[in-house]
Design a protein around this motif. Structure first.
Motif, PDB file in Angstrom:
ATOM      1  N   PHE A 417       0.859  -1.131  -0.080  1.00 19.99           N
ATOM      2  CA  PHE A 417      -0.167  -0.013  -0.036  1.00 19.99           C
ATOM      3  C   PHE A 417       0.893   1.466   0.014  1.00 19.99           C
ATOM      4  O   PHE A 417       2.024   1.359   0.882  1.00 19.99           O
ATOM      5  CB  PHE A 417      -0.840  -0.066   1.229  1.00 19.99           C
ATOM      6  CG  PHE A 417      -1.792  -1.178   1.197  1.00 19.99           C
ATOM      7  CD1 PHE A 417      -3.212  -0.956   0.618  1.00 19.99           C
ATOM      8  CD2 PHE A 417      -1.532  -2.233   1.833  1.00 19.99           C
ATOM      9  CE1 PHE A 417      -4.105  -1.941   0.423  1.00 19.99           C
ATOM     10  CE2 PHE A 417      -2.508  -3.460   1.839  1.00 19.99           C
ATOM     11  CZ  PHE A 417      -3.713  -3.123   1.172  1.00 19.99           C
ATOM     12  N   TYR A 418       0.593   2.090  -0.690  1.00 24.11           N
ATOM     13  CA  TYR A 418       1.386   3.510  -1.042  1.00 24.11           C
ATOM     14  C   TYR A 418       0.525   4.469  -0.674  1.00 24.11           C
ATOM     15  O   TYR A 418      -0.733   4.539  -0.844  1.00 24.11           O
ATOM     16  CB  TYR A 418       1.570   3.512  -2.687  1.00 24.11           C
ATOM     17  CG  TYR A 418       2.860   2.394  -3.070  1.00 24.11           C
ATOM     18  CD1 TYR A 418       3.918   2.328  -2.854  1.00 24.11           C
ATOM     19  CD2 TYR A 418       2.189   1.401  -3.529  1.00 24.11           C
ATOM     20  CE1 TYR A 418       5.094   1.423  -3.205  1.00 24.11           C
ATOM     21  CE2 TYR A 418       2.943   0.398  -4.114  1.00 24.11           C
ATOM     22  CZ  TYR A 418       4.312   0.482  -3.990  1.00 24.11           C
ATOM     23  OH  TYR A 418       4.952  -0.879  -4.400  1.00 24.11           O
ATOM     24  N   ARG A 419       1.066   5.661  -0.051  1.00 27.55           N
ATOM     25  CA  ARG A 419       0.645   6.597   0.588  1.00 27.55           C
ATOM     26  C   ARG A 419       0.151   7.499  -0.654  1.00 27.55           C
ATOM     27  O   ARG A 419       0.922   7.777  -1.363  1.00 27.55           O
ATOM     28  CB  ARG A 419       1.106   7.317   1.477  1.00 27.55           C
ATOM     29  CG  ARG A 419       0.489   8.250   2.249  1.00 27.55           C
ATOM     30  CD  ARG A 419       1.282   9.097   3.348  1.00 27.55           C
ATOM     31  NE  ARG A 419       2.625   9.743   2.644  1.00 27.55           N
ATOM     32  CZ  ARG A 419       3.632  10.235   3.633  1.00 27.55           C
ATOM     33  NH1 ARG A 419       3.340  10.374   5.170  1.00 27.55           N
ATOM     34  NH2 ARG A 419       4.535  10.748   3.130  1.00 27.55           N
ATOM     35  N   ARG A 420      -0.880   8.014  -0.605  1.00 30.49           N
ATOM     36  CA  ARG A 420      -1.468   9.171  -1.636  1.00 30.49           C
ATOM     37  C   ARG A 420      -0.576  10.300  -1.624  1.00 30.49           C
ATOM     38  O   ARG A 420      -0.441  10.749  -0.498  1.00 30.49           O
ATOM     39  CB  ARG A 420      -2.966   9.289  -1.509  1.00 30.49           C
ATOM     40  CG  ARG A 420      -3.627  10.054  -2.599  1.00 30.49           C
ATOM     41  CD  ARG A 420      -4.932  10.453  -2.564  1.00 30.49           C
ATOM     42  NE  ARG A 420      -5.603   8.775  -2.818  1.00 30.49           N
ATOM     43  CZ  ARG A 420      -6.944   9.034  -2.850  1.00 30.49           C
ATOM     44  NH1 ARG A 420      -7.705   9.993  -2.640  1.00 30.49           N
ATOM     45  NH2 ARG A 420      -7.417   7.664  -3.040  1.00 30.49           N
ATOM     46  N   ARG A 421      -0.257  10.575  -2.728  1.00 33.50           N
ATOM     47  CA  ARG A 421       0.664  11.782  -2.799  1.00 33.50           C
ATOM     48  C   ARG A 421      -0.295  13.116  -2.783  1.00 33.50           C
ATOM     49  O   ARG A 421      -1.287  13.149  -3.561  1.00 33.50           O
ATOM     50  CB  ARG A 421       1.665  11.825  -4.027  1.00 33.50           C
ATOM     51  CG  ARG A 421       2.521  10.728  -4.043  1.00 33.50           C
ATOM     52  CD  ARG A 421       3.218  10.694  -5.177  1.00 33.50           C
ATOM     53  NE  ARG A 421       4.280  11.860  -5.384  1.00 33.50           N
ATOM     54  CZ  ARG A 421       4.976  12.180  -6.406  1.00 33.50           C
ATOM     55  NH1 ARG A 421       5.070  11.323  -7.358  1.00 33.50           N
ATOM     56  NH2 ARG A 421       5.669  13.244  -6.492  1.00 33.50           N
ATOM     57  N   TYR A 422       0.272  14.436  -2.263  1.00 35.50           N
ATOM     58  CA  TYR A 422      -0.446  15.303  -2.098  1.00 35.50           C
ATOM     59  C   TYR A 422       0.192  16.557  -3.073  1.00 35.50           C
ATOM     60  O   TYR A 422       1.281  16.788  -3.034  1.00 35.50           O
ATOM     61  CB  TYR A 422      -0.522  16.177  -0.660  1.00 35.50           C
ATOM     62  CG  TYR A 422      -1.394  17.283  -0.726  1.00 35.50           C
ATOM     63  CD1 TYR A 422      -2.724  17.288  -0.584  1.00 35.50           C
ATOM     64  CD2 TYR A 422      -0.523  18.592  -0.602  1.00 35.50           C
ATOM     65  CE1 TYR A 422      -3.199  18.743  -0.569  1.00 35.50           C
ATOM     66  CE2 TYR A 422      -1.264  19.965  -0.287  1.00 35.50           C
ATOM     67  CZ  TYR A 422      -2.566  19.861  -0.374  1.00 35.50           C
ATOM     68  OH  TYR A 422      -3.298  21.099  -0.305  1.00 35.50           O
TER      69      TYR A 422
END
Length: 441
Positions: A417-422
C-alpha cells in the motif's frame, strides 16, 4: 668364398646398425648415457588399452570441458588427465595448452595428477614440439607443469643427442629452482648439460628477457595504463633471468652435491658465473679436493666483472703452489663420471618407473569411478529436488479450495500500500459565459 665373406661382413655391419637403439653407438665418442630401454615405450603405451581411451573423441571432450568452465569456472583434474593421456596428434596440442591453463586458473589445480605433467612432457617430446614444451615448463604460474626426475632425464637426454645444449641446460635450471638434486641420474645429466653449454654457448641461442631491443627516442611521451605497480623486489632465485646467472647458480648448487674434484671445480665456476665472489673466495680458501686447471681458467674468465679481483688472483696462485690444481682433462673426467653413475642407476630407475605407471593406472581408474559415483549422486539429488517441486505444485492444485483463505491472507500480506501523494489544492475552473463576444483585432 670372397663373396661369402663380403656378405658376412655386410650382415654383421647391418646387425650393428640395427642394434643401435638411438644411444648405443660403436664409437665411444658418440655414445650417449641413457639407453633406449629407459624410455619405457611399451609400458607407457599400455595405458591406452584401458576402455576409457578406446572410443574417446577429443573434440567433443574439449567442447564439454570448455563449456563447463565457461558456465561454472571449474574443470575436473581427472578429465584434464584423461585428455592429456589421449592426445596423440599435433591437432589437439592447442586444446591441451588451453585446458592446462584453465585448470591452473581453477581451484582444482591442487588436484592435478602427477601423470598429467608426465603426459604433457612425453606428448610434446614425442611430437618434436620442444620449444613449446620449454615455454610451458618455464611458465609455471600459468600452466603448473613440473617435470619429474624421469621426464627431466628424458628431456636432457633428447636435447643432448640433438646437440641442443641450451635446452638441456634449461631443464637442469628447472631442478635448481626446485632445489632438488636427490635423483642421481637427474643431477649427473644436469651437470653434463651445463658443462656442455659452457663449452658450446652458441649452439642454440638462449633468449635473455633482461636484454631488450633499444628503441629510438623520438621525443614523444608515451603513457601506458597499468592495473597496479609492483614494489621493486628481487628474490635472487625465481627472478633470475640472465643465462649466466642461472647456469652459474645451477653449477654452484650441484657442486655442493658432489664431494670430489669435479664438484669443487664446478662449485667455484658456478659462484664465478653467479657473481657471488665471497662464496667463491670461501671455496678457494677452504680445504677440499684439488681443482681442475680448466675450471680455474673458466673462473679467471669470469673475474673481469669482479669487484675484488685483486684479492682472488693471489688465492689462485696459492692453490697452484700448494699442489691443489690438477691438469687432467675436465671434459673427460665429467663424461667418465656421468657415464659411470648413470649406468649404475639406469636399471633401477626403469623398474621404478614401470611400477609407477601401473600405480597411475590404478589411481586414474579409482578417481574416475569416484567421479562417476559423485555425478550419479548429484543427478539423483537433482531428480529428488525436481520430484519434490512437482509434488508441491500438485498439492497446491488439489487442496486449493481448502487453503483458499490462507492464500488470500498471503496475497494480502504481499500487497503493498502506497500513501497517496498530495499535489496541492485543486483549481476550480470558471464557468463559461455564453454571451461572451471576443473583441475584434
Amino acid at each position: 668364398m670372397w663373396k661369402a665373406i663380403t656378405i658376412a661382413r655386410l650382415s654383421v655391419r647391418q646387425k650393428r646398425i640395427l642394434d643401435i637403439s638411438g644411444v648405443k653407438y660403436i664409437s665411444l665418442k658418440k655414445r650417449f648415457f641413457l639407453s633406449d630401454e629407459y624410455r619405457c615405450r611399451e609400458e607407457w603405451e599400455r595405458r591406452r588399452q584401458a576402455p576409457i581411451f578406446q572410443n574417446m573423441k577429443l573434440d567433443e571432450l574439449y567442447q564439454d570441458l570448455d563449456n563447463k568452465y565457461q558456465n561454472t569456472g571449474k574443470v575436473s583434474a581427472i578429465d584434464i588427465d584423461l585428455f592429456a593421456n589421449a592426445v596423440q596428434d599435433e591437432e589437439n596440442l592447442d586444446e591441451l595448452d588451453d585446458l592446462l591453463h584453465k585448470l591452473r586458473l581453477s581451484a582444482s589445480t591442487t588436484d592435478m595428477l602427477p601423470s598429467t605433467s608426465h603426459s604433457v612432457v612425453r606428448t610434446y617430446l614425442a611430437l618434436g614440439r620442444h620449444d613449446e614444451l620449454l615455454r610451458i615448463l618455464d611458465d609455471r604460474l600459468n600452466y603448473g607443469v613440473f617435470p619429474d626426475d624421469y621426464c627431466s632425464g628424458l628431456l636432457m637426454d633428447t636435447f643432448l643427442k640433438q646437440h641442443n645444449y641450451t635446452g638441456a641446460a634449461k631443464v637442469g635450471v628447472l631442478h635448481m629452482l626446485q632445489e632438488d638434486w636427490s635423483h642421481c641420474i637427474t643431477s649427473h645429466l644436469a651437470l653434463y648439460s651445463c658443462h656442455m653449454y659452457l663449452r658450446n654457448p652458441e649452439s642454440t641461442p638462449w633468449e635473455d628477457p633482461s636484454k631488450t631491443e633499444e628503441v629510438e627516442d623520438d621525443g614523444e611521451e608515451i603513457k601506458v595504463r597499468v592495473k597496479y605497480l609492483r614494489n621493486p623486489y628481487f628474490d635472487d632465485h625465481f627472478d633470475l633471468k640472465e643465462p649466466k646467472l642461472l647456469v652459474g647458480k645451477t653449477l654452484a648448487s650441484l657442486g655442493t652435491v658432489f664431494p670430489d674434484s669435479i664438484g669443487r671445480t664446478y662449485e667455484l665456476v658456478g659462484w664465478g658465473l653467479y657473481r657471488k665472489w665471497d662464496k667463491a673466495k670461501a671455496v678457494l680458501q677452504g680445504q677440499g679436493p684439488a681443482i681442475f686447471r680448466d675450471g680455474l681458467e673458466m673462473f679467471k674468465a669470469s673475474l673481469e666483472e669482479c669487484e675484488i679481483r685483486e684479492e682472488l688472483l693471489p688465492l689462485l696462485t696459492q692453490l697452484e703452489s700448494a699442489g691443489q690444481v690438477i691438469g687432467d682433462d675436465l671434459h673427460e673426467a665429467v663424461v667418465s663420471k656421468v657415464r659411470s653413475e648413470v649406468s649404475k642407476q639406469e636399471s633401477e630407475a626403469i623398474a621404478a618407473q614401470c611400477k609407477l605407471y601401473k600405480e597411475w593406472e590404478t589411481l586414474r581408474e579409482d578417481l574416475l569411478q569416484q567421479q562417476l559415483k559423485e555425478l550419479d549422486k548429484q543427478q539423483r539429488l537433482s531428480n529428488v529436488r525436481a520430484e519434490k517441486e512437482r509434488i508441491s505444485k500438485d498439492e497446491e492444485v488439489l487442496f486449493f479450495f481448502d487453503n483458499e483463505e490462507k492464500w488470500e491472507l498471503a496475497i494480502e500480506k504481499k500487497r503493498k500500500f502506497y500513501r497517496r501523494r498530495y499535489f496541492g489544492k485543486r483549481k476550480t475552473f470558471k464557468s463559461k459565459d455564453e454571451n461572451y463576444i471576443p473583441p475584434e483585432v
